[in-house]
Design an enzyme around this catalytic site. Structure first.
Site, PDB file in Angstrom:
ATOM      1  CD  GLU A 101      -2.944   1.040   2.355  1.00 28.69           C
ATOM      2  OE1 GLU A 101      -2.885   0.103   3.180  1.00 28.69           O
ATOM      3  OE2 GLU A 101      -3.870   1.874   2.319  1.00 28.69           O
ATOM      4  CG  ASN A 103      -9.484  -1.710   1.298  1.00 28.17           C
ATOM      5  OD1 ASN A 103      -9.103  -2.852   1.531  1.00 28.17           O
ATOM      6  ND2 ASN A 103      -9.354  -0.720   2.183  1.00 28.17           N
ATOM      7  CD  GLU A 104     -10.296  -2.503   6.002  1.00 27.62           C
ATOM      8  OE1 GLU A 104     -10.344  -1.408   6.583  1.00 27.62           O
ATOM      9  OE2 GLU A 104      -9.586  -3.459   6.384  1.00 27.62           O
ATOM     10  CD  GLU A 108      -6.126  -4.624   4.175  1.00 30.09           C
ATOM     11  OE1 GLU A 108      -6.039  -4.235   5.360  1.00 30.09           O
ATOM     12  OE2 GLU A 108      -6.499  -3.896   3.237  1.00 30.09           O
ATOM     13  CD  GLN A 164       0.301  -2.427   3.818  1.00 26.25           C
ATOM     14  OE1 GLN A 164       1.085  -1.778   3.155  1.00 26.25           O
ATOM     15  NE2 GLN A 164      -0.913  -1.983   4.133  1.00 26.25           N
TER      16      GLN A 164
END
Ligand code: AHR
Length: 555
Positions: free
Chosen positions: A78, A225-226, A352, A401
């Site tokens: 990210e 995303n989310e 994630e 990540q």
């Protein structure tokens, strides 16, 4: 029969619950320290426990049983902190091997563990990202503000082409997250045409001018995303409608492989999100649906999440207990999906996951930089075993990540870089990628802390295309070895080799001065006894075994 482990700690060995790192300074565990002068005796007792014996069976592969998708071994980059900028993408003046501005020592390290896919550009950042800002001559790209992560100024020098070049260098499939929160359907559809179409249009001409004549053929697309949180704070009903609208305009282009459209899924243990999406979105409109589930040492998003290093046994135990929640959570979402999709067409992607601790003292709180200890490696080994064992439904996952953020594989400090204990687990487990899953049967001994208990042992197994069987084993108990008496009906084998990751303390980690403090070693605790495989699994260890036969016949 209990077997004394060759790895049992002796009275002089530092406790696994050091409050310090690999410098080795203060090694007294918080829990034991309270016992004052009796500590020596307690450590002696705690570390001389005999091995517990486990009967384990590696079952033959089910007929037409699932393979462990390589995409379970995906990663995440990210625009956050120093993952991309000053991670993968460095200052031209930095004295490291580079291709353009891509840092090649990182690429080399990641190639070794076979990164199946790389998710980008977020995370929360994805729903604020406008792809046009990151294409064309670098000098003409706008400067924007990364409002999600530390208000860092984003110069957009790393954009779509740079990301796809990175994926090509890594040998990883790109997994893009489209902006649904603050972008438009048109913007997403244009990005797809820009990347995947071979027709002669202004967008594809732009791609050619920007240096890529052929279509890229990017297939993996997350739609938002989310979306329940930073992606727009939507209700599941609203999101399901929005998803259908976006997915309708996510077109396949002649000559490019069909798109894998991926639904932005639930926040951990939220069955309603999955239920609503599965009910409202037709199966043929989705290739996958995601789930985000992090392991917080304290289990709480408010206040301290717990430190990345210098923790005691209670914090270690809580982290592992929280990590093991992945199993029922995945099972719950998979069961909901089974109701609407009994043929298991739709993949569940845990895109994630990982340990989320407090940031390292003195670092930008918005950059999520944390150290990475043997504890994180035990979390990684355990979580990957859970995914492997649910591979009929879990067909993708992305650790959060890859570099310098959260449970990173790699940390950097200017020119220096180190491989974390978590990296070594991915090195060990790469043998499972695209291998035939083999079910295991065993009853795990318990590891107890006060009145709470968790299973000490977790494991998964697979058979690769060459016929080798791999068994990955994790002993979460930091005080007691396990002896596994293993039967493998249907597997012909006559040789076993293995590698192990362990260290004196679960809080041990690698530093730029001691980058090999926690590292892999060859494992000599497995042997053939008659038809059985007998393994002595040291406390707090991850072991992967390879069983081969000169005449390869197996289940
Ligand atoms: O990985 C860090 C953040 O965690 C991601 O941006 C977001 O999707 C999640 O909440």
């Amino acid at each position: 029969m209990a077997v004394t482990s060759p790895y049992a700690l002796t009275a002089g060995t530092p406790s696994p619950f050091s409050e310090r790192g690999p410098g080795g300074e203060a090694t007294r565990p918080r829990r034991l320290r309270q016992l004052g002068s009796t500590i020596g005796l307690v450590v002696l007792v705690a570390t001389s426990l005999p091995a517990q014996t486990v009967q384990l069976t590696v079952q033959p592969a089910p007929v037409a049983g699932p393979v462990i998708s390589k995409h379970i071994y995906g990663h995440f980059a990210e625009h956050l902190g120093r993952c991309v900028y000053d991670g993968f993408w460095v200052d031209p003046a930095l004295n490291v091997p580079k291709q353009g501005r891509i840092r090649m020592d990182i690429v080399e390290a990641l190639r070794k563990i076979k990164v199946a896919n790389l998710r980008w550009p977020g995370g929360c950042f994805a729903d604020a990202y406008h792809w046009r800002d990151g294409v064309g001559p670098a000098a003409q790209r706008p400067r924007t503000i990364n409002t999600w992560w530390g208000n860092a100024v984003e110069d957009n020098s790393f954009g779509t082409h740079e990301f796809l070049e990175l994926c090509q260098l890594l040998g990883a499939e790109p997994y893009l997250a489209a902006n649904v929160g603050s972008g438009t359907v048109q913007e997403m559809a244009n990005w797809m045409e820009y990347l995947n179409s071979n027709a002669d249009t202004p967008l594809t001409q732009q791609r050619r001018q920007n240096g890529h004549p052929a279509p890229y053929g990017v297939t993996m697309w997350g739609i938002g995303n989310e979306s329940w949180g930073c992606g727009g704070n939507m209700t599941p009903d609203y999101y399901a409608d929005v998803y259908k609208r976006y997915a309708t305009f996510a077109h396949n282009y002649p000559g490019s492989p069909p798109l894998k459209r991926i639904v932005s899924g639930a926040n951990g243990d939220d069955p309603n999100w999955t239920e609503t999406c599965m009910k409202k979105i037709p199966l043929n409109m989705m290739w996958g649906l995601t789930l985000h589930q992090y392991t917080l040492p304290t289990g709480s998003w408010s206040g301290s999440k717990g430190p990345a290093t210098g923790f005691g046994e209670a914090e270690y135990f809580n982290t592992m207990r929280n990590c093991l929640r992945m199993e029922p959570i995945v099972a719950k979402h998979a069961a909901i999906m089974d109701k609407y999709d009994p043929k298991k067409q739709v993949a569940l992607l845990v895109d994630e996951w990982g340990v989320w601790t407090d940031v390292e003292p003195g670092t930008n709180p918005g950059f999520l930089y944390q150290q990475n200890s043997l504890r994180d490696a035990l979390v990684a080994g355990t979580t990957l075993n859970i995914f492997n064992n649910h591979c009929d439904r879990v067909r993708g996952a992305n650790l959060a990540q890859a570099v310098n953020v959260l449970q990173a594989l790699i940390l950097t400090d200017k020119e220096r870089m180190l491989l974390t204990p978590t990296y070594h687990v991915f090195d060990l487990y790469q043998v499972h990628q695209d291998a035939q899953w083999l079910p295991l049967q065993f009853s795990s001994p318990e590891y107890a802390m006060g009145s709470e208990k968790i299973p000490a042992l977790n494991a998964s197994a697979s058979r690769d295309k060459a016929g080798a069987v791999h068994i990955s084993l994790v002993n979460l108990n930091p005080n007691q070895p396990l002896t596994l008496e293993t039967t493998l009906p249907g597997v012909k084998w006559n040789a076993v080799t293995g590698r192990i990751l362990t260290s004196a303390k679960v809080s041990d980690y690698n530093t730029f001065d001691r980058p090999d403090n926690v590292k892999l070693a060859s494992f000599r605790g497995a042997k053939k006894r008659g038809e059985q495989l007998v393994v002595t699994l040291p406390p707090k260890s991850v072991v992967v075994l390879e069983l081969t036969s000169t005449s390869k016949t197996s289940s």
